[in-house]
Design a protein around this motif. Structure first.
Motif, PDB file in Angstrom:
ATOM      1  N   ARG A 112       8.096  34.035 107.808  1.00  0.00           N
ATOM      2  CA  ARG A 112       7.804  32.620 107.518  1.00  0.00           C
ATOM      3  C   ARG A 112       6.330  32.309 107.725  1.00  0.00           C
ATOM      4  O   ARG A 112       5.707  31.647 106.900  1.00  0.00           O
ATOM      5  N   ARG A 113       5.767  32.804 108.833  1.00  0.00           N
ATOM      6  CA  ARG A 113       4.355  32.533 109.118  1.00  0.00           C
ATOM      7  C   ARG A 113       3.464  33.163 108.051  1.00  0.00           C
ATOM      8  O   ARG A 113       2.508  32.553 107.580  1.00  0.00           O
ATOM      9  N   THR A 114       3.780  34.374 107.636  1.00  0.00           N
ATOM     10  CA  THR A 114       2.996  35.055 106.596  1.00  0.00           C
ATOM     11  C   THR A 114       3.100  34.299 105.274  1.00  0.00           C
ATOM     12  O   THR A 114       2.101  34.109 104.580  1.00  0.00           O
ATOM     13  N   ALA A 115       4.289  33.834 104.933  1.00  0.00           N
ATOM     14  CA  ALA A 115       4.484  33.080 103.686  1.00  0.00           C
ATOM     15  C   ALA A 115       3.694  31.777 103.720  1.00  0.00           C
ATOM     16  O   ALA A 115       3.093  31.386 102.721  1.00  0.00           O
ATOM     17  N   ARG A 116       3.687  31.103 104.857  1.00  0.00           N
ATOM     18  CA  ARG A 116       2.914  29.859 104.977  1.00  0.00           C
ATOM     19  C   ARG A 116       1.434  30.115 104.814  1.00  0.00           C
ATOM     20  O   ARG A 116       0.731  29.344 104.156  1.00  0.00           O
ATOM     21  N   ARG A 117       0.921  31.188 105.411  1.00  0.00           N
ATOM     22  CA  ARG A 117      -0.505  31.504 105.267  1.00  0.00           C
ATOM     23  C   ARG A 117      -0.863  31.775 103.813  1.00  0.00           C
ATOM     24  O   ARG A 117      -1.916  31.379 103.342  1.00  0.00           O
ATOM     25  N   ARG A 118       0.001  32.503 103.127  1.00  0.00           N
ATOM     26  CA  ARG A 118      -0.281  32.843 101.718  1.00  0.00           C
ATOM     27  C   ARG A 118      -0.237  31.612 100.817  1.00  0.00           C
ATOM     28  O   ARG A 118      -0.926  31.576  99.807  1.00  0.00           O
ATOM     29  N   SER A 119       0.588  30.641 101.179  1.00  0.00           N
ATOM     30  CA  SER A 119       0.720  29.450 100.326  1.00  0.00           C
ATOM     31  C   SER A 119      -0.442  28.476 100.530  1.00  0.00           C
ATOM     32  O   SER A 119      -0.613  27.566  99.746  1.00  0.00           O
ATOM     33  N   ARG A 120      -1.237  28.668 101.546  1.00  0.00           N
ATOM     34  CA  ARG A 120      -2.383  27.747 101.800  1.00  0.00           C
ATOM     35  C   ARG A 120      -3.505  27.982 100.861  1.00  0.00           C
ATOM     36  O   ARG A 120      -3.971  28.743 100.308  1.00  0.00           O
TER      37      ARG A 120
END
Length: 194
Positions: free
Chosen positions: A186-194
């Protein structure tokens, strides 16, 4: 180590002292292998050679302590424990005399504090028992460390001397590892979506 030896054979405190020793050794070594030694390999010209030597020491300690944990009734157990203490003392000398001074020379105070904070964070989440087959270097040790840490910490909390205890610790460790992987994803996905 001194408290364990001073307690003498058969002393009730020995089991607790041994568990404390094992947990401290493995969380400490895991944090070194994950944070300090990769930093030293990047910064020091002889970092690869030095860390390889310490990794060999860590592996020897890991193998020996795994044998002590596995063969609790072996008459050679006390000999193995004394050998483990000797190896740990050698490891401490090598790190304090060779490796840590090189890190100190290569990093200013601010960077050294950051490396120290990263080491402490990894140590607090590290496995607490021997796992001889796990890589000594990132990313292999870090990837294996997440589920093993969950398993080890549950193993530290509940009795695993029985098959039911081992199954319960394994199931809870797998659950903890799954939760950690999900949080990381989840944290990795959030970083990529920024």
């Amino acid at each position: 180590m001194n408290a364990y030896l001073a307690a003498g054979p058969g002393a009730p405190a020995r089991d607790r002292l041994w568990r404390d020793f094992v947990q401290l050794v493995f969380s400490h070594a895991f944090a070194e292998e994950t944070v300090l030694w990769p930093t030293l390999r990047r910064l020091a010209p002889d970092g690869e050679e030095l860390t390889r030597r310490v990794e060999e020491e860590h592996q020897a300690i890991n193998d020996l302590l795994a044998r002590v944990e596995k063969d609790k009734d072996d008459p050679r157990r006390e000999e193995w424990i004394e050998e483990a203490f000797r190896l740990v003392r050698e490891d401490i000398r090598d790190e304090e005399d060779l490796l840590l001074p090189r890190l100190r020379a290569a990093l200013d105070d601010r960077k050294l504090r950051r490396v120290g904070a990263a080491w402490e964070a990894v140590r607090l989440a590290a496995p607490t028992h021997p796992h001889p087959a796990v890589s000594r270097r990132p990313p292999g040790n870090a990837l294996a460390g997440v589920p093993l840490s969950g398993f080890d910490r549950l193993r530290d909390l509940i009795a695993v001397d029985s098959p039911a205890g081992r199954r319960a610790a394994l199931a809870l460790g797998a659950l903890a590892a799954g939760a950690a992987v999900a949080a990381w994803t989840r944290r990795t996905a959030r970083r990529r979506s920024r």
